[in-house]
Design an enzyme around this catalytic site. Structure first.
Site, mmCIF file in Angstrom:
data_model
loop_
_atom_site.group_PDB
_atom_site.id
_atom_site.type_symbol
_atom_site.label_atom_id
_atom_site.label_comp_id
_atom_site.label_asym_id
_atom_site.label_seq_id
_atom_site.Cartn_x
_atom_site.Cartn_y
_atom_site.Cartn_z
ATOM 1 C CD GLU A 272 57.675 41.362 47.873
ATOM 2 O OE1 GLU A 272 56.556 41.843 47.675
ATOM 3 O OE2 GLU A 272 58.653 41.554 47.160
ATOM 4 N NE ARG B 42 56.934 48.276 46.074
ATOM 5 C CZ ARG B 42 57.429 48.041 44.843
ATOM 6 N NH1 ARG B 42 56.851 47.153 44.057
ATOM 7 N NH2 ARG B 42 58.504 48.685 44.424
ATOM 8 C CG HIS C 175 58.338 41.829 43.824
ATOM 9 N ND1 HIS C 175 58.344 42.709 44.875
ATOM 10 C CD2 HIS C 175 58.275 42.607 42.708
ATOM 11 C CE1 HIS C 175 58.311 43.950 44.433
ATOM 12 N NE2 HIS C 175 58.263 43.911 43.107
#
Ligand code: DGY
Length: 328
Positions: free
Chosen positions: A272, A243, A290
């Site tokens: 993000e 993350r 991602h």
């Protein structure tokens, strides 16, 4: 006796096979055009559903959970990370939260290894040169990267994905080092020939490549802070498929820009889908959107886990992939 079908609201488009099965089993509301839900739409979904099948793009915070109707009993996340869900608030309301562990381990480890290779050997830079028509012939001193064989890999978080990465990395001749809340069992440590570092600071200062593979929790937010990033050696590479929030992205971008770190391979970002604009301009980074768990097989397996969790709950049992606040 036929089961009553619970009302399941699915927040994003899932693979067709998963959606078909969900429609057979549940009273399922799909999101066929895949538009991410706004906070209002999410709140409304919480008020009419018995089960919310959500993903990382849904911010299921305290205010959204407050809108849950009496009927909402289960938040079945499509994904392993649950840092977008206020698990404690859900727990307080008696709402079960589940995730999809295990089924995306190998895919994520593959892509992490890919990012390590791509960063060390300048794969994306090289491919871009050829595609731009700028390959004018071989040279002894051009496009030199760094050898991986014989170097040290430091894994931050030695859970399922960290261990799968370690297995791959050993085949590439990397020595395995790791930092974790606790050392792994003796058999696994022996199999991986892995060295445990209780001190993250000390490990970071000695590695050639560092890979972040721990979950994002309040304890791991900015675990790789500006201070800790400075401990990395200037020739080191940093890879993150966990993350974005675990690394201070602004500090990292600054260091890469100033040449204080050799390179980075990132699949996840702190804000993000926004990416720090400094990173976008750097040649020594490999940036992916991602996608480390993005295989069709993995996504179908994730869907099947969501279905198993819902069915187990429906049958009056505890779903297998329950998340309880004390686990985080
Ligand atoms: C996960 O499962 O956590 C992946 O990062 C996608 O959300």
């Amino acid at each position: 006796m036929a089961h009553r079908k619970p009302k399941v609201v699915v927040t994003r488009k899932l693979p067709d096979a998963v959606e078909t099965r969900m429609r057979e089993l549940f009273d399922t509301e799909l999101n066929l055009d895949d538009t991410p839900m706004t906070a209002n739409a999410l709140g409304a979904a919480m008020s009419r559903a018995e089960v919310l099948a959500c993903t990382i793009t849904d911010r299921v915070d305290g205010s959204v959970i407050d809108q849950a109707g009496e009927t909402l009993k289960l938040i079945a996340n499509f994904g392993v990370g649950v840092d977008h869900i206020d698990v404690a608030a859900a727990h307080k309301r008696g709402i079960i939260v589940t995730n999809t562990p295990g089924v995306l381990t190998e895919d994520t480890a593959d892509l992490t290894m890919g990012l390590i290779l791509a960063s060390a050997r300048r794969v994306v830079e090289g491919a871009n040169i050829v595609q731009a028509g700028e390959f004018h012939g071989w040279s002894p001193t051009w496009m030199l990267g760094r050898r991986l064989w014989g170097k040290r890999l430091g894994i931050v978080g030695m859970g399922r994905i960290g261990q799968s990465l370690a297995k791959r990395a050993r085949a590439f001749g990397l020595a395995i080092h790791y930092h974790n809340r606790r050392p792994v069992g003796a058999r696994i440590a022996e199999e991986l020939e892995a060295t445990y570092w209780e001190s993250l600071d000390q490990m970071l200062a000695r590695m050639d490549v560092v890979s972040v593979n721990c979950p994002h929790t309040p304890a791991t937010y900015h675990l790789l802070s500006a201070r800790r990033l400075k401990l990395l050696q200037p020739h080191a590479l940093l890879v993150n498929t966990a993350r974005g929030e675990i690394i201070d992205e602004a500090a990292l971008a600054g260091m890469l820009q100033r040449g204080e770190l050799a390179g980075a391979g990132l699949d996840v970002y702190e804000h993000e889908p926004a990416v720090n604009p400094k990173l976008l301009k750097l040649p020594n980074v490999v940036l992916l959107p991602h996608m480390s768990s993005a295989t069709i097989e993995g996504r179908i397996d994730m869907g099947e886990k969501v279905i198993i969790n819902i069915r187990t709950w429906m049958d009056g049992h505890k779903p297998p992939d329950r998340i309880i606040p004390s686990m985080l």
